[in-house]
Design an enzyme around this catalytic site. Sequence first.
Site, mmCIF file in Angstrom:
data_model
loop_
_atom_site.group_PDB
_atom_site.id
_atom_site.type_symbol
_atom_site.label_atom_id
_atom_site.label_comp_id
_atom_site.label_asym_id
_atom_site.label_seq_id
_atom_site.Cartn_x
_atom_site.Cartn_y
_atom_site.Cartn_z
ATOM 1 N N ILE A 34 -20.241 3.958 46.732
ATOM 2 C CA ILE A 34 -21.639 4.062 46.363
ATOM 3 C C ILE A 34 -21.772 4.618 44.957
ATOM 4 O O ILE A 34 -22.691 4.277 44.221
ATOM 5 C CB ILE A 34 -22.331 5.043 47.352
ATOM 6 C CG1 ILE A 34 -22.443 4.417 48.732
ATOM 7 C CG2 ILE A 34 -23.691 5.501 46.869
ATOM 8 C CD1 ILE A 34 -23.267 3.180 48.763
ATOM 9 N N SER A 66 5.892 20.560 36.868
ATOM 10 C CA SER A 66 5.255 20.573 38.180
ATOM 11 C C SER A 66 6.268 21.004 39.229
ATOM 12 O O SER A 66 7.453 20.659 39.122
ATOM 13 C CB SER A 66 4.744 19.170 38.512
ATOM 14 O OG SER A 66 4.427 19.100 39.880
ATOM 15 N N SER A 121 -3.559 10.021 49.068
ATOM 16 C CA SER A 121 -4.102 10.148 50.428
ATOM 17 C C SER A 121 -5.607 9.954 50.465
ATOM 18 O O SER A 121 -6.220 10.099 51.506
ATOM 19 C CB SER A 121 -3.774 11.543 50.963
ATOM 20 O OG SER A 121 -4.452 12.497 50.160
ATOM 21 N N SER A 124 -8.245 12.782 46.590
ATOM 22 C CA SER A 124 -8.495 13.037 45.167
ATOM 23 C C SER A 124 -7.556 14.024 44.509
ATOM 24 O O SER A 124 -7.985 14.934 43.801
ATOM 25 C CB SER A 124 -9.930 13.519 44.957
ATOM 26 O OG SER A 124 -10.699 12.438 44.635
ATOM 27 N N ASP A 170 -15.658 11.987 42.659
ATOM 28 C CA ASP A 170 -14.509 12.860 42.913
ATOM 29 C C ASP A 170 -14.497 14.043 41.954
ATOM 30 O O ASP A 170 -14.352 15.199 42.363
ATOM 31 C CB ASP A 170 -13.196 12.073 42.776
ATOM 32 C CG ASP A 170 -13.124 10.913 43.745
ATOM 33 O OD1 ASP A 170 -13.978 10.843 44.645
ATOM 34 O OD2 ASP A 170 -12.224 10.080 43.591
HETATM 35 C C1 GLA Z 1 -12.420 6.710 44.904
HETATM 36 C C2 GLA Z 1 -13.127 6.811 43.552
HETATM 37 C C3 GLA Z 1 -14.551 7.326 43.717
HETATM 38 C C4 GLA Z 1 -15.317 6.543 44.788
HETATM 39 C C5 GLA Z 1 -14.490 6.410 46.059
HETATM 40 C C6 GLA Z 1 -15.132 5.480 47.060
HETATM 41 O O1 GLA Z 1 -12.238 7.980 45.444
HETATM 42 O O2 GLA Z 1 -12.422 7.644 42.681
HETATM 43 O O3 GLA Z 1 -15.210 7.274 42.468
HETATM 44 O O4 GLA Z 1 -15.708 5.295 44.310
HETATM 45 O O5 GLA Z 1 -13.181 5.917 45.797
HETATM 46 O O6 GLA Z 1 -16.330 6.007 47.519
#
Ligand code: GLA
Length: 383
Positions: A34, A66, A121, A124, A170
Amino acid sequence: MKPDLQQKFNELFNQPATAHFFAPGRINLIGEHIDYNGGLVLPASITFGTDLLIAENKEGIFRFRSLDFEDQLDIPLQEKYEKQGKEWFNYPLGVMQQFLLHQKPMKGLDMLFSGDVPVGSGLSSSASIEIVAAFAFNETFKSDFTKLELVQISKKVENDFIGVNSGIMDQFAVAFGEKEKALKLNCDTLEYEIVDCRLNEYVLAIINTNKPRKLSESKYNERVEQCQAALKDLNKELHLPYLCGINTAIFNKYEHLISDEVVKKRARHVIEENDRVKEASIVLESGDLKKFGELLYASHASLKDLYEVTGKELDTIVDFCKTQPTVAGGRMTGAGFGGCAIALVEAKSFDDFSKKLIPYYTEKIGYAPAVYNSQIGDGVKKM
Ligand code: GLA
Protein backbone atom coordinates in the site's frame (compact mmCIF):
# COMPACT_ATOMS: atom_id res chain seq x y z
CA MET A 1 22.34 -13.12 24.70
CA LYS A 2 24.23 -10.60 22.64
CA PRO A 3 28.03 -10.84 23.01
CA ASP A 4 29.77 -8.03 24.76
CA LEU A 5 29.79 -5.55 21.92
CA GLN A 6 32.04 -3.04 23.64
CA GLN A 7 34.72 -5.66 24.25
CA LYS A 8 34.49 -6.90 20.67
CA PHE A 9 34.78 -3.31 19.43
CA ASN A 10 37.95 -2.85 21.45
CA GLU A 11 39.45 -6.05 20.07
CA LEU A 12 38.68 -5.06 16.49
CA PHE A 13 39.69 -1.41 16.54
CA ASN A 14 42.04 -1.02 19.48
CA GLN A 15 39.97 1.77 20.94
CA PRO A 16 36.68 1.95 22.86
CA ALA A 17 33.41 2.81 21.14
CA THR A 18 32.22 6.31 21.99
CA ALA A 19 28.56 5.81 21.13
CA HIS A 20 26.00 2.99 20.81
CA PHE A 21 22.84 3.20 18.69
CA PHE A 22 19.96 0.80 18.11
CA ALA A 23 17.28 0.56 15.41
CA PRO A 24 14.54 -2.09 15.43
CA GLY A 25 13.05 -4.24 12.70
CA ARG A 26 9.32 -3.99 12.04
CA ILE A 27 6.18 -5.97 11.42
CA ASN A 28 3.28 -4.63 9.45
CA LEU A 29 -0.04 -5.42 11.12
CA ILE A 30 -2.04 -4.66 7.99
CA GLY A 31 -1.84 -2.53 4.83
CA GLU A 32 0.44 -4.53 2.54
CA HIS A 33 1.80 -3.22 -0.76
CA ILE A 34 0.00 0.00 0.00
CA ASP A 35 2.81 2.39 0.87
CA TYR A 36 3.99 2.95 -2.71
CA ASN A 37 0.35 3.53 -3.64
CA GLY A 38 -0.10 6.47 -1.27
CA GLY A 39 -2.35 4.63 1.17
CA LEU A 40 -2.57 3.79 4.86
CA VAL A 41 -0.37 1.25 6.62
CA LEU A 42 -0.26 0.00 10.22
CA PRO A 43 3.28 -1.12 11.07
CA ALA A 44 4.99 -1.46 14.47
CA SER A 45 8.65 -1.63 15.48
CA ILE A 46 9.78 -4.86 17.18
CA THR A 47 12.34 -5.65 19.85
CA PHE A 48 14.64 -7.40 17.34
CA GLY A 49 17.00 -4.89 15.76
CA THR A 50 20.48 -3.71 14.85
CA ASP A 51 23.07 -2.35 17.28
CA LEU A 52 25.79 -0.05 16.01
CA LEU A 53 28.86 0.95 18.02
CA ILE A 54 31.08 3.68 16.63
CA ALA A 55 34.16 5.77 17.30
CA GLU A 56 35.91 8.32 15.10
CA ASN A 57 39.38 7.37 13.87
CA LYS A 58 42.32 9.58 12.92
CA GLU A 59 43.02 7.87 9.60
CA GLY A 60 39.92 9.18 7.85
CA ILE A 61 38.85 5.61 6.95
CA PHE A 62 35.33 4.21 7.21
CA ARG A 63 35.66 0.70 8.62
CA PHE A 64 32.58 -1.48 8.43
CA ARG A 65 32.54 -4.65 10.56
CA SER A 66 29.70 -6.94 11.52
CA LEU A 67 29.35 -9.73 14.04
CA ASP A 68 26.91 -11.44 11.68
CA PHE A 69 28.79 -11.41 8.38
CA GLU A 70 32.41 -12.07 7.53
CA ASP A 71 32.60 -9.52 4.74
CA GLN A 72 34.06 -6.21 5.81
CA LEU A 73 35.00 -2.96 4.13
CA ASP A 74 37.61 -0.26 4.71
CA ILE A 75 37.07 2.75 2.51
CA PRO A 76 38.39 6.36 2.62
CA LEU A 77 36.22 9.41 2.22
CA GLN A 78 35.45 9.73 -1.50
CA GLU A 79 33.39 12.03 -3.68
CA LYS A 80 31.01 9.24 -4.59
CA TYR A 81 30.28 5.69 -3.51
CA GLU A 82 29.05 2.87 -5.76
CA LYS A 83 27.25 -0.30 -4.69
CA GLN A 84 29.69 -3.15 -4.16
CA GLY A 85 28.21 -6.54 -4.99
CA LYS A 86 25.43 -7.67 -2.67
CA GLU A 87 27.21 -7.28 0.65
CA TRP A 88 25.50 -6.08 3.83
CA PHE A 89 27.68 -2.93 4.06
CA ASN A 90 26.02 -1.47 0.96
CA TYR A 91 23.20 -0.23 3.20
CA PRO A 92 25.35 2.04 5.40
CA LEU A 93 27.54 2.84 2.39
CA GLY A 94 24.41 4.01 0.56
CA VAL A 95 23.59 6.20 3.57
CA MET A 96 27.07 7.77 3.33
CA GLN A 97 26.41 8.46 -0.35
CA GLN A 98 23.21 10.29 0.65
CA PHE A 99 25.10 12.37 3.24
CA LEU A 100 27.59 13.31 0.49
CA LEU A 101 24.79 14.25 -1.92
CA HIS A 102 23.46 16.60 0.75
CA GLN A 103 26.96 18.05 1.29
CA LYS A 104 27.18 16.91 4.90
CA PRO A 105 30.81 16.79 6.14
CA MET A 106 31.98 13.39 7.44
CA LYS A 107 35.07 12.01 9.16
CA GLY A 108 36.54 8.50 9.35
CA LEU A 109 34.62 6.07 11.60
CA ASP A 110 35.18 2.66 13.10
CA MET A 111 31.83 0.84 13.07
CA LEU A 112 30.64 -2.45 14.50
CA PHE A 113 27.16 -3.67 13.53
CA SER A 114 25.33 -6.54 15.19
CA GLY A 115 21.74 -7.54 14.55
CA ASP A 116 19.15 -10.14 15.43
CA VAL A 117 16.55 -9.37 12.74
CA PRO A 118 16.64 -12.50 10.57
CA VAL A 119 17.92 -11.38 7.14
CA GLY A 120 15.49 -11.78 4.24
CA SER A 121 12.63 -12.54 6.65
CA GLY A 122 10.40 -9.62 5.74
CA LEU A 123 11.08 -7.96 9.11
CA SER A 124 13.10 -5.17 7.51
CA SER A 125 16.64 -5.93 8.49
CA SER A 126 17.63 -3.56 5.67
CA ALA A 127 15.62 -0.57 6.95
CA SER A 128 16.97 -1.32 10.42
CA ILE A 129 20.59 -1.07 9.29
CA GLU A 130 19.92 1.97 7.09
CA ILE A 131 18.21 3.88 9.88
CA VAL A 132 20.72 2.97 12.57
CA ALA A 133 23.54 4.18 10.30
CA ALA A 134 21.70 7.35 9.23
CA PHE A 135 20.80 8.18 12.84
CA ALA A 136 24.35 7.53 14.07
CA PHE A 137 26.00 9.62 11.31
CA ASN A 138 23.53 12.42 11.93
CA GLU A 139 24.35 12.51 15.66
CA THR A 140 28.08 12.07 15.22
CA PHE A 141 28.59 14.63 12.44
CA LYS A 142 25.87 16.99 13.74
CA SER A 143 24.35 16.92 10.28
CA ASP A 144 21.03 18.49 11.28
CA PHE A 145 18.74 16.14 9.39
CA THR A 146 15.31 15.79 10.99
CA LYS A 147 14.13 12.26 11.77
CA LEU A 148 11.75 12.44 8.81
CA GLU A 149 14.61 13.46 6.53
CA LEU A 150 16.62 10.49 7.78
CA VAL A 151 13.67 8.29 6.83
CA GLN A 152 13.50 9.88 3.39
CA ILE A 153 17.21 9.53 2.63
CA SER A 154 17.16 5.91 3.84
CA LYS A 155 14.33 5.21 1.42
CA LYS A 156 16.50 6.77 -1.33
CA VAL A 157 19.25 4.31 -0.37
CA GLU A 158 16.84 1.44 -1.01
CA ASN A 159 15.54 2.93 -4.28
CA ASP A 160 18.67 4.45 -5.85
CA PHE A 161 21.61 2.57 -4.31
CA ILE A 162 20.18 -0.93 -3.72
CA GLY A 163 17.68 -0.86 -6.61
CA VAL A 164 14.39 -1.83 -4.93
CA ASN A 165 11.48 0.55 -5.66
CA SER A 166 10.07 0.16 -2.17
CA GLY A 167 7.83 2.62 -0.37
CA ILE A 168 8.51 4.48 2.87
CA MET A 169 6.77 2.23 5.42
CA ASP A 170 9.77 0.26 6.68
CA GLN A 171 12.12 3.16 7.28
CA PHE A 172 9.29 5.17 8.85
CA ALA A 173 8.29 2.40 11.26
CA VAL A 174 11.89 1.73 12.27
CA ALA A 175 12.51 5.42 13.00
CA PHE A 176 9.19 6.48 14.55
CA GLY A 177 8.06 3.23 16.22
CA GLU A 178 7.07 3.23 19.90
CA LYS A 179 6.81 0.53 22.53
CA GLU A 180 3.43 -1.23 22.49
CA LYS A 181 2.10 1.11 19.79
CA ALA A 182 1.39 0.79 16.10
CA LEU A 183 1.71 3.67 13.64
CA LYS A 184 -1.15 4.52 11.34
CA LEU A 185 0.80 6.16 8.57
CA ASN A 186 -0.62 7.97 5.58
CA CYS A 187 2.02 7.27 2.94
CA ASP A 188 0.84 10.15 0.76
CA THR A 189 1.00 12.99 3.30
CA LEU A 190 3.38 11.23 5.75
CA GLU A 191 1.07 12.23 8.61
CA TYR A 192 0.74 9.56 11.24
CA GLU A 193 -1.18 8.68 14.37
CA ILE A 194 -0.06 6.49 17.24
CA VAL A 195 -2.48 3.59 17.68
CA ASP A 196 -2.64 1.83 21.02
CA CYS A 197 -1.85 -1.83 20.40
CA ARG A 198 -3.86 -3.32 23.23
CA LEU A 199 -3.82 -7.01 22.54
CA ASN A 200 -5.57 -8.00 25.81
CA GLU A 201 -5.41 -11.77 26.13
CA TYR A 202 -3.51 -12.16 22.85
CA VAL A 203 0.14 -11.97 21.80
CA LEU A 204 1.57 -11.52 18.35
CA ALA A 205 3.46 -14.54 17.12
CA ILE A 206 5.94 -13.97 14.32
CA ILE A 207 6.46 -17.07 12.22
CA ASN A 208 9.44 -17.22 9.89
CA THR A 209 8.87 -19.49 6.88
CA ASN A 210 12.66 -19.97 6.70
CA LYS A 211 12.17 -20.17 2.95
CA PRO A 212 15.61 -19.95 1.36
CA ARG A 213 16.15 -16.43 0.13
CA LYS A 214 15.66 -15.96 -3.59
CA LEU A 215 15.72 -12.82 -5.63
CA SER A 216 12.33 -11.30 -4.86
CA GLU A 217 13.37 -7.75 -5.82
CA SER A 218 12.36 -8.23 -9.45
CA LYS A 219 8.89 -9.53 -8.49
CA TYR A 220 8.47 -6.64 -6.05
CA ASN A 221 9.41 -4.11 -8.72
CA GLU A 222 7.00 -5.83 -11.13
CA ARG A 223 4.12 -5.26 -8.66
CA VAL A 224 5.08 -1.58 -8.38
CA GLU A 225 4.95 -1.30 -12.21
CA GLN A 226 1.56 -3.06 -12.37
CA CYS A 227 0.15 -0.53 -9.91
CA GLN A 228 1.51 2.29 -12.03
CA ALA A 229 -0.15 0.73 -15.10
CA ALA A 230 -3.49 0.52 -13.25
CA LEU A 231 -3.22 4.16 -12.20
CA LYS A 232 -2.50 5.21 -15.77
CA ASP A 233 -5.60 3.39 -17.03
CA LEU A 234 -7.86 4.80 -14.29
CA ASN A 235 -6.57 8.28 -15.04
CA LYS A 236 -8.08 8.11 -18.54
CA GLU A 237 -11.12 9.46 -16.67
CA LEU A 238 -9.96 10.19 -13.13
CA HIS A 239 -7.18 12.44 -11.83
CA LEU A 240 -5.55 10.40 -9.11
CA PRO A 241 -2.08 11.00 -7.72
CA TYR A 242 -2.09 7.42 -6.35
CA LEU A 243 -4.24 4.29 -6.56
CA CYS A 244 -5.31 4.76 -2.93
CA GLY A 245 -6.93 8.05 -3.90
CA ILE A 246 -10.20 6.12 -4.36
CA ASN A 247 -12.13 3.64 -2.24
CA THR A 248 -13.61 0.29 -3.28
CA ALA A 249 -17.02 1.73 -4.19
CA ILE A 250 -15.47 4.17 -6.67
CA PHE A 251 -13.09 1.53 -7.99
CA ASN A 252 -16.06 -0.71 -8.78
CA LYS A 253 -17.39 2.01 -11.07
CA TYR A 254 -14.15 2.59 -12.92
CA GLU A 255 -12.39 -0.76 -12.97
CA HIS A 256 -13.52 -1.33 -16.59
CA LEU A 257 -10.92 1.29 -17.59
CA ILE A 258 -8.17 -1.20 -16.72
CA SER A 259 -7.66 -3.43 -19.73
CA ASP A 260 -5.28 -6.04 -18.33
CA GLU A 261 -6.99 -8.55 -16.03
CA VAL A 262 -3.88 -9.16 -13.91
CA VAL A 263 -3.33 -5.43 -13.45
CA LYS A 264 -7.00 -5.11 -12.46
CA LYS A 265 -6.57 -7.75 -9.73
CA ARG A 266 -3.50 -5.95 -8.38
CA ALA A 267 -5.41 -2.65 -8.20
CA ARG A 268 -8.38 -4.27 -6.49
CA HIS A 269 -6.13 -5.65 -3.77
CA VAL A 270 -4.53 -2.26 -3.17
CA ILE A 271 -7.81 -0.36 -2.92
CA GLU A 272 -9.64 -2.94 -0.80
CA GLU A 273 -6.61 -3.35 1.48
CA ASN A 274 -6.49 0.40 2.02
CA ASP A 275 -10.15 0.31 3.11
CA ARG A 276 -9.34 -2.61 5.40
CA VAL A 277 -6.63 -0.60 7.17
CA LYS A 278 -9.16 2.12 8.02
CA GLU A 279 -11.47 -0.46 9.56
CA ALA A 280 -8.63 -2.37 11.25
CA SER A 281 -7.25 0.67 13.06
CA ILE A 282 -10.71 1.44 14.45
CA VAL A 283 -11.37 -2.10 15.69
CA LEU A 284 -7.86 -2.39 17.13
CA GLU A 285 -8.32 0.77 19.16
CA SER A 286 -11.72 -0.37 20.35
CA GLY A 287 -10.17 -3.67 21.49
CA ASP A 288 -12.27 -5.86 19.16
CA LEU A 289 -9.49 -8.34 18.46
CA LYS A 290 -11.77 -10.99 16.97
CA LYS A 291 -12.78 -8.56 14.23
CA PHE A 292 -9.18 -7.40 13.86
CA GLY A 293 -8.17 -11.03 13.35
CA GLU A 294 -10.79 -11.50 10.63
CA LEU A 295 -9.34 -8.51 8.80
CA LEU A 296 -5.88 -10.09 9.02
CA TYR A 297 -7.22 -13.24 7.35
CA ALA A 298 -9.00 -11.17 4.69
CA SER A 299 -5.78 -9.28 3.98
CA HIS A 300 -3.88 -12.53 3.53
CA ALA A 301 -6.52 -13.95 1.18
CA SER A 302 -6.29 -10.84 -0.98
CA LEU A 303 -2.47 -11.00 -1.05
CA LYS A 304 -2.77 -14.64 -2.07
CA ASP A 305 -5.47 -14.44 -4.72
CA LEU A 306 -5.30 -10.90 -6.08
CA TYR A 307 -1.76 -9.71 -5.46
CA GLU A 308 -0.17 -13.19 -5.67
CA VAL A 309 2.74 -12.58 -3.32
CA THR A 310 2.22 -15.31 -0.70
CA GLY A 311 3.38 -18.78 -1.81
CA LYS A 312 2.81 -22.19 -0.25
CA GLU A 313 4.98 -21.57 2.82
CA LEU A 314 3.05 -18.49 4.01
CA ASP A 315 -0.29 -20.04 2.99
CA THR A 316 0.48 -23.18 5.00
CA ILE A 317 1.03 -21.08 8.13
CA VAL A 318 -2.19 -19.11 7.68
CA ASP A 319 -4.17 -22.28 6.84
CA PHE A 320 -2.92 -23.79 10.09
CA CYS A 321 -3.91 -20.68 12.06
CA LYS A 322 -7.46 -21.00 10.75
CA THR A 323 -7.74 -24.48 12.28
CA GLN A 324 -6.82 -23.16 15.75
CA PRO A 325 -9.61 -21.71 17.93
CA THR A 326 -6.93 -19.96 20.02
CA VAL A 327 -5.85 -17.86 17.01
CA ALA A 328 -7.89 -14.74 16.16
CA GLY A 329 -6.20 -14.13 12.80
CA GLY A 330 -2.99 -14.17 10.83
CA ARG A 331 -1.37 -13.03 7.61
CA MET A 332 1.89 -12.59 5.80
CA THR A 333 3.80 -9.44 6.74
CA GLY A 334 6.17 -7.38 4.57
CA ALA A 335 6.79 -7.90 0.87
CA GLY A 336 5.85 -11.61 0.85
CA PHE A 337 7.28 -14.33 -1.46
CA GLY A 338 8.48 -16.04 1.75
CA GLY A 339 9.63 -14.20 4.86
CA CYS A 340 7.34 -14.02 7.88
CA ALA A 341 3.72 -14.29 8.87
CA ILE A 342 2.15 -12.84 12.01
CA ALA A 343 -0.63 -14.41 14.07
CA LEU A 344 -2.75 -13.14 16.92
CA VAL A 345 -2.57 -16.03 19.39
CA GLU A 346 -4.07 -16.33 22.88
CA ALA A 347 -1.14 -15.69 25.23
CA LYS A 348 -1.83 -18.78 27.35
CA SER A 349 -1.79 -20.99 24.22
CA PHE A 350 1.35 -19.58 22.61
CA ASP A 351 3.58 -22.58 23.44
CA ASP A 352 0.93 -25.03 22.37
CA PHE A 353 0.44 -23.11 19.09
CA SER A 354 4.14 -23.21 18.36
CA LYS A 355 4.44 -26.92 19.27
CA LYS A 356 1.63 -27.86 16.89
CA LEU A 357 2.55 -25.53 14.04
CA ILE A 358 6.17 -26.66 13.74
CA PRO A 359 5.49 -30.34 12.85
CA TYR A 360 2.47 -29.39 10.68
CA TYR A 361 4.55 -26.98 8.61
CA THR A 362 7.63 -29.22 8.53
CA GLU A 363 5.63 -32.12 7.17
CA LYS A 364 4.08 -30.02 4.40
CA ILE A 365 7.12 -27.92 3.46
CA GLY A 366 10.09 -30.16 4.23
CA TYR A 367 11.90 -27.95 6.74
CA ALA A 368 10.97 -26.25 10.01
CA PRO A 369 9.71 -22.69 10.52
CA ALA A 370 10.87 -20.51 13.42
CA VAL A 371 8.32 -19.05 15.83
CA TYR A 372 9.23 -15.87 17.71
CA ASN A 373 7.50 -14.08 20.53
CA SER A 374 8.97 -10.64 19.82
CA GLN A 375 7.32 -7.62 21.41
CA ILE A 376 6.55 -4.19 20.01
CA GLY A 377 9.55 -2.10 21.05
CA ASP A 378 11.12 1.34 20.63
CA GLY A 379 12.10 3.04 17.41
CA VAL A 380 15.68 4.15 16.66
CA LYS A 381 17.57 5.47 19.69
CA LYS A 382 20.92 6.26 21.22
CA MET A 383 21.67 3.78 23.98
C1 GLA B 1 8.61 -4.15 1.65
C2 GLA B 1 8.89 -2.70 1.26
C3 GLA B 1 7.83 -1.77 1.85
C4 GLA B 1 6.41 -2.26 1.54
C5 GLA B 1 6.27 -3.74 1.86
C6 GLA B 1 4.95 -4.29 1.39
O1 GLA B 1 8.76 -4.32 3.03
O2 GLA B 1 10.16 -2.30 1.70
O3 GLA B 1 8.05 -0.46 1.35
O4 GLA B 1 6.07 -2.00 0.21
O5 GLA B 1 7.30 -4.52 1.27
O6 GLA B 1 3.89 -3.72 2.08
